[in-house]
Design an enzyme around this catalytic site. Structure first.
Site, PDB file in Angstrom:
ATOM      1  CB  THR A 156      -0.741   0.241   1.017  1.00  0.00           C
ATOM      2  OG1 THR A 156      -1.348  -0.798   0.414  1.00  0.00           O
ATOM      3  CG2 THR A 156      -1.850   1.258   1.134  1.00  0.00           C
ATOM      4  CB  THR A 158      -0.476  -3.898   6.146  1.00  0.00           C
ATOM      5  OG1 THR A 158      -1.655  -3.687   5.420  1.00  0.00           O
ATOM      6  CG2 THR A 158       0.457  -2.430   5.817  1.00  0.00           C
TER       7      THR A 158
END
Length: 350
Positions: free
Chosen positions: A15, A88
């Protein structure tokens, strides 16, 4: 004289490196775009930056773990610390795997990322990078995960939130360090446990052998145990069973014990952990757990699932390297699961 610590940043996507596309967010930015030449962080650290992958972390699996581990190992003597930027979703799996693969690592290796892409005004990317770089410059060897102003042991992290900046928590172990107005502040008890793990006179060894022949099963009421009969034919050598509560399984109605006994007779390791995120499993407390122990099931105690799965991959890989099969492999798994290899386990008081 340059007193800035030399830090290597290895970027893998995630991300933090993502930008909008017609198909949704996808990694598009390199590390030089994430951490531009004008960043104030260059004033505090002597940074070397490399892009080694550009993947959503859902696509980071064993070949990518091996690539990352090899890159770290090859540079371990050239820098004061290494930061790995990573998505993540599977970061806790990667941090656990690296902790097993880079045995006795001689410098801080710190994984980090963000919940928002770096070019979003409210992104947490820069804050997390600052924490990771501070830990990388700390001189404390090991594999760690830095997020939301906390540093967690690599084998104690779990992603517990999808949107909140506190995406990760340290499970069954306090965070190693936190950032506050006093700087990077260490929990001395956890720090001492990390230091005890390292063998000061032993060199770092790279152990790339991982065998993903471990099946993760979350037990549910009315689960059909006949599914377990399929596992040997699919090549599985171990099962990690997320049991109820402190370690219970059903043996009325659909009898799990019969199938588990059959697996163990086939020399397939059965490791039992709890579905509960916090505290430990213990098969000694209830009748249903003691029946598992009597069969020869292995306890995971207070290990987080991500660390237990990757530990099985690691142990099975080492067993294959040693050409262990059958009962020898099963006994090897049993022996290794009782050892604290990288901070993943505390042997239980009950």
């Amino acid at each position: 004289m340059n007193s800035k610590k030399r830090i290597l940043i290895l970027a893998t996507g995630g991300t933090i490196a993502s930008a909008p596309t017609n198909d949704g967010l996808a990694p598009r930015y390199g590390i030089s775009q994430i951490l531009g030449a004008n960043s104030l962080l260059h004033n505090y650290y002597d940074l070397t930056m490399r892009d080694i992958l550009q993947l959503d972390s859902s696509n980071i699996q064993i070949p990518e773990w091996q690539l990352i581990a090899r890159a770290i190992y090859e540079e371990r003597n050239n820098f004061a610390g290494i930061v790995v930027t990573h998505g993540t979703d599977t970061m806790a799996y990667t941090s656990s795997a690296l902790a097993y693969m880079l045995r006795n690592i001689n410098l801080p290796v710190v994984l980090t990322g963000s919940q928002f892409p770096v070019d979003v005004p409210l992104s947490d990317a820069h804050d997390n990078l600052q924490t990771a770089l501070a830990m990388a410059a700390s001189g404390v060897p090991g594999v760690f995960l830095a997020f939301n102003r906390q540093v967690i042991l690599g084998t104690r992290a779990a992603k517990v939130r999808t949107l909140d900046f506190q995406a990760f928590e340290s499970i069954n172990c306090p965070p190693l360090a936190k950032i506050n107005s006093a700087g990077l502040c260490f929990n001395q008890q956890v720090l001492q446990s990390v230091q005890k793990l390292r063998q000061a006179n032993e060199p770092c060894t790279l152990r790339l052998e991982l065998l993903p022949a471990a099946f993760l099963l979350k037990l549910t009421p009315a689960f059909n145990p006949e599914l377990l009969d399929c596992l040997p034919g699919l090549g599985y050598k171990a099962v990690l069973l997320e049991a109820f509560g402190i370690g219970g399984i059903n043996f009325l109605h659909a009898n799990m014990l019969e199938r588990i006994e059959k697996l163990l007779r086939s020399h397939i390791a059965v490791v039992v952990t709890s579905q509960c995120l916090y505290e430990q499993s213990s098969l000694k407390v209830y009748e249903v757990g003691r029946k598992l122990l009597d069969l020869g099931a292995i306890e995971a105690f207070d290990m987080v699932t991500e660390a237990a799965v990757t530990k099985l991959y690691y142990i099975l890989g080492q067993a294959a390297k040693l050409n262990l099969t059958g009962s020898e492999r099963l006994n090897f798994v049993r022996s290794c699961f009782r050892r604290n290899l990288a901070g993943e386990i505390n042997l239980p008081p009950i």
